[in-house]
Write a protein that holds these residues in place. Structure first.
Motif, mmCIF file in Angstrom:
data_model
loop_
_atom_site.group_PDB
_atom_site.id
_atom_site.type_symbol
_atom_site.label_atom_id
_atom_site.label_comp_id
_atom_site.label_asym_id
_atom_site.label_seq_id
_atom_site.Cartn_x
_atom_site.Cartn_y
_atom_site.Cartn_z
ATOM 1 N N HIS A 38 0.912 -1.213 0.001
ATOM 2 C CA HIS A 38 0.042 -0.021 0.050
ATOM 3 C C HIS A 38 0.804 1.087 0.039
ATOM 4 N N ALA A 40 1.020 4.117 1.608
ATOM 5 C CA ALA A 40 1.789 4.597 2.854
ATOM 6 C C ALA A 40 2.693 3.740 3.515
ATOM 7 N N GLU A 44 6.969 4.259 4.104
ATOM 8 C CA GLU A 44 7.531 3.662 5.571
ATOM 9 C C GLU A 44 8.620 2.871 5.227
#
Length: 55
Positions: A38, A40, A44
């Motif tokens: 995903h 996000a 990260e």
């Protein structure tokens, strides 16, 4: 997903530290791309590897 060791035969048997770092970075890029994260989670993961100097 391809096995990470499939391309082993094309890697140099004797390489400089700089060449091995480039190979390591490419392996990391390929592995992250294969994970299909995903956005996000991808950000990260990328941030962590960039912070470690591996991307």
């Amino acid at each position: 997903m391809a096995n990470i060791l499939d391309g082993l035969a094309r890697w140099p048997r004797s390489a400089t530290r700089k060449e091995w770092l480039a190979i390591t970075r490419e392996l990391i890029r390929q592995t992250i791309a294969d994970m299909d994260l995903h956005p996000a989670a991808l950000a990260e993961v990328e941030e962590a590897f960039i912070g470690a100097g591996l991307l």
